[in-house]
Design an enzyme around this catalytic site. Structure first.
Site, PDB file in Angstrom:
ATOM      1  N   TYR A  45     -20.029 -56.077  47.100  1.00  0.00           N
ATOM      2  CA  TYR A  45     -21.265 -55.305  47.276  1.00  0.00           C
ATOM      3  C   TYR A  45     -21.328 -54.640  48.640  1.00  0.00           C
ATOM      4  CZ  TYR A  45     -23.232 -56.250  42.813  1.00  0.00           C
ATOM      5  OH  TYR A  45     -23.435 -56.257  41.466  1.00  0.00           O
ATOM      6  N   HIS A  64     -32.674 -50.929  38.046  1.00  0.00           N
ATOM      7  CA  HIS A  64     -31.582 -51.904  38.224  1.00  0.00           C
ATOM      8  C   HIS A  64     -31.502 -52.380  39.669  1.00  0.00           C
ATOM      9  CE1 HIS A  64     -29.363 -50.260  34.428  1.00  0.00           C
ATOM     10  NE2 HIS A  64     -30.466 -50.928  34.146  1.00  0.00           N
ATOM     11  N   CYS A  87     -34.003 -62.493  47.354  1.00  0.00           N
ATOM     12  CA  CYS A  87     -33.845 -63.935  47.599  1.00  0.00           C
ATOM     13  C   CYS A  87     -33.830 -64.678  46.262  1.00  0.00           C
ATOM     14  CB  CYS A  87     -35.012 -64.438  48.453  1.00  0.00           C
ATOM     15  SG  CYS A  87     -34.921 -66.218  48.748  1.00  0.00           S
ATOM     16  N   CYS A 141     -37.035 -67.293  46.488  1.00  0.00           N
ATOM     17  CA  CYS A 141     -38.448 -66.894  46.327  1.00  0.00           C
ATOM     18  C   CYS A 141     -38.597 -65.530  45.678  1.00  0.00           C
ATOM     19  CB  CYS A 141     -39.130 -66.892  47.698  1.00  0.00           C
ATOM     20  SG  CYS A 141     -38.632 -65.508  48.767  1.00  0.00           S
ATOM     21  N   GLY A 157     -26.841 -37.621  33.650  1.00  0.00           N
ATOM     22  CA  GLY A 157     -25.698 -38.391  34.151  1.00  0.00           C
ATOM     23  C   GLY A 157     -25.676 -39.837  33.716  1.00  0.00           C
ATOM     24  N   THR A 158     -26.009 -40.081  32.441  1.00  0.00           N
ATOM     25  CA  THR A 158     -25.926 -41.459  31.963  1.00  0.00           C
ATOM     26  C   THR A 158     -25.246 -41.503  30.601  1.00  0.00           C
ATOM     27  OG1 THR A 158     -27.162 -43.492  31.457  1.00  0.00           O
ATOM     28  CG2 THR A 158     -28.285 -41.393  31.011  1.00  0.00           C
ATOM     29  N   SER A 159     -24.443 -42.546  30.403  1.00  0.00           N
ATOM     30  CA  SER A 159     -23.637 -42.646  29.178  1.00  0.00           C
ATOM     31  C   SER A 159     -24.444 -43.151  27.988  1.00  0.00           C
ATOM     32  CB  SER A 159     -22.462 -43.609  29.418  1.00  0.00           C
ATOM     33  OG  SER A 159     -22.971 -44.906  29.720  1.00  0.00           O
TER      34      SER A 159
HETATM   35  N1  APR Z   1     -22.343 -34.588  36.374  1.00  0.00           N
HETATM   36  C1  APR Z   1     -23.036 -35.036  35.296  1.00  0.00           C
HETATM   37  N2  APR Z   1     -22.682 -36.130  34.572  1.00  0.00           N
HETATM   38  C2  APR Z   1     -21.582 -36.807  34.976  1.00  0.00           C
HETATM   39  C3  APR Z   1     -20.811 -36.407  36.097  1.00  0.00           C
HETATM   40  C4  APR Z   1     -21.241 -35.246  36.807  1.00  0.00           C
HETATM   41  N3  APR Z   1     -20.567 -34.777  37.870  1.00  0.00           N
HETATM   42  N4  APR Z   1     -19.772 -37.274  36.217  1.00  0.00           N
HETATM   43  C5  APR Z   1     -19.900 -38.183  35.227  1.00  0.00           C
HETATM   44  N5  APR Z   1     -20.974 -37.896  34.469  1.00  0.00           N
HETATM   45  C6  APR Z   1     -21.486 -38.612  33.301  1.00  0.00           C
HETATM   46  C7  APR Z   1     -20.416 -39.236  32.439  1.00  0.00           C
HETATM   47  O1  APR Z   1     -19.987 -38.313  31.438  1.00  0.00           O
HETATM   48  C8  APR Z   1     -21.146 -40.439  31.824  1.00  0.00           C
HETATM   49  O2  APR Z   1     -21.745 -40.085  30.589  1.00  0.00           O
HETATM   50  O3  APR Z   1     -22.272 -39.689  33.781  1.00  0.00           O
HETATM   51  C9  APR Z   1     -22.236 -40.769  32.842  1.00  0.00           C
HETATM   52  C10 APR Z   1     -21.982 -42.058  33.607  1.00  0.00           C
HETATM   53  O4  APR Z   1     -22.021 -43.123  32.698  1.00  0.00           O
HETATM   54  P1  APR Z   1     -21.821 -44.603  33.250  1.00  0.00           P
HETATM   55  O5  APR Z   1     -20.631 -44.658  34.132  1.00  0.00           O
HETATM   56  O6  APR Z   1     -21.884 -45.524  32.060  1.00  0.00           O
HETATM   57  O7  APR Z   1     -23.094 -44.859  34.180  1.00  0.00           O
HETATM   58  P2  APR Z   1     -24.571 -45.222  33.728  1.00  0.00           P
HETATM   59  O8  APR Z   1     -24.928 -44.569  32.440  1.00  0.00           O
HETATM   60  O9  APR Z   1     -25.438 -44.959  34.902  1.00  0.00           O
HETATM   61  O10 APR Z   1     -24.468 -46.825  33.511  1.00  0.00           O
HETATM   62  C11 APR Z   1     -25.679 -47.505  33.229  1.00  0.00           C
HETATM   63  O11 APR Z   1     -24.502 -49.620  33.465  1.00  0.00           O
HETATM   64  O12 APR Z   1     -23.025 -50.997  34.584  1.00  0.00           O
HETATM   65  C12 APR Z   1     -24.349 -50.680  34.410  1.00  0.00           C
HETATM   66  O13 APR Z   1     -25.939 -51.145  36.052  1.00  0.00           O
HETATM   67  C13 APR Z   1     -24.944 -50.228  35.702  1.00  0.00           C
HETATM   68  O14 APR Z   1     -26.793 -48.711  35.991  1.00  0.00           O
HETATM   69  C14 APR Z   1     -25.526 -48.865  35.383  1.00  0.00           C
HETATM   70  C15 APR Z   1     -25.636 -48.868  33.870  1.00  0.00           C
END
Ligand code: APR
Length: 236
Positions: free
Chosen positions: A57, A113, A121, A124, A179-181
């Site tokens: 970390y 997250h 902590c 607590c 930007g999330t999968s």
């Molecule tokens: N611009 C836009 N999207 C992007 C870019 C970019 N430059 N680069 C990557 N991506 C997209 C990818 O295509 C993917 O769909 O961002 C997404 C990232 O997906 P993950 O790596 O799975 O991240 P995330 O969705 O935030 O994961 C969710 O999983 O491990 C846990 O706690 C962790 O918060 C995280 C959660």
């Protein structure tokens, strides 16, 4: 969009910080392709080997501090101010544990997250600032116990602020994921929740996510390009 949205719910993931140099988790070469989260990012791993977990970390924390917000973070900060100026609200919910939204100027960021630059902590549950890292056996500033763990990105931790997030989603006129999968719940379920409420949805991502077919609309490309363009089309 006929009328301008009054309240926009924005969900961001690691992809919005990718162009700032912070790795994503599930892309090729992503964090979980190189490290096993079960040995580095769980309460059990921390109990078994706190030094290795804290090293991991602290390495990530140094990366966050060295990174800079990109045009997508900046566009969201401008949109927050623009919506507020016209009596609206931008609710920014992030899965990210970095502070790039705040450093770009977003005033209200909900970290579901947790936050890497803070410590929680385990005795607590108090959360304290820890930009300089978490030295082993550092006492909790609230209860004094030497039981501090990283404040964010913990597999197995209960996501935070869920009631507040659900309430904000229910009051929104537009849901946008950036930007999330769509791999991790409850965040991955918010697009379905929005659709069930009749709220228009849009995905802004580098490529179609696991949830792509659920969204009403989508733009694909790097966040630093598509997020500012999308928001400016909304007059933000
Ligand atoms: N611009 C836009 N999207 C992007 C870019 C970019 N430059 N680069 C990557 N991506 C997209 C990818 O295509 C993917 O769909 O961002 C997404 C990232 O997906 P993950 O790596 O799975 O991240 P995330 O969705 O935030 O994961 C969710 O999983 O491990 C846990 O706690 C962790 O918060 C995280 C959660």
């Amino acid at each position: 969009m006929a009328s301008q949205p009054r309240q926009i719910f924005i969900l961001t993931g690691a992809g919005i910080s990718a162009e700032s140099g912070l790795g994503t988790f599930r892309d090729r070469g992503g964090l979980w392709a190189r490290f096993d989260p079960l040995t580095l990012a769980t309460p059990e791993a921390f109990a078994a080997d706190p030094d290795t977990v804290l090293d991991f970390y602290n390495h990530r924390r140094r990366g966050v501090i060295a990174a800079a917000p990109n045009a997508a973070h900046a566009a969201l900060a401008r949109a927050e101010a623009g919506l507020a100026a016209r009596g609206g609200r931008l609710f920014l919910c992030t899965q990210n544990v970095d502070d790039l939204h705040e450093r770009a100027g977003s005033a209200a960021v909900v970290h579901m997250h947790g936050e890497l630059l803070k410590a929680r902590c385990t005795a607590c549950a108090a959360v304290s600032e820890r930009r300089a890292g978490i030295p082993r056996d550092d006492p909790c500033p609230h209860c004094g116990a030497a039981a501090l763990r990283p404040g964010g990105g913990w597999f197995g931790a209960v996501p935070q602020h869920l009631d507040r997030i659900d309430a904000a989603l229910a009051g929104s006129d537009l849901f946008v994921a950036v930007g999330t999968s769509g791999a991790v719940y409850p965040a991955a379920g918010y697009v379905r929740q929005a659709r069930a409420l009749g709220i228009p949805t849009c995905e802004l991502n580098l490529e179609p996510s696991d949830n792509a077919r659920i969204f009403d609309a989508a733009r694909y490309g790097p966040a630093s390009a598509i997020v500012p363009d999308y928001l400016s089309e909304l007059g933000l």
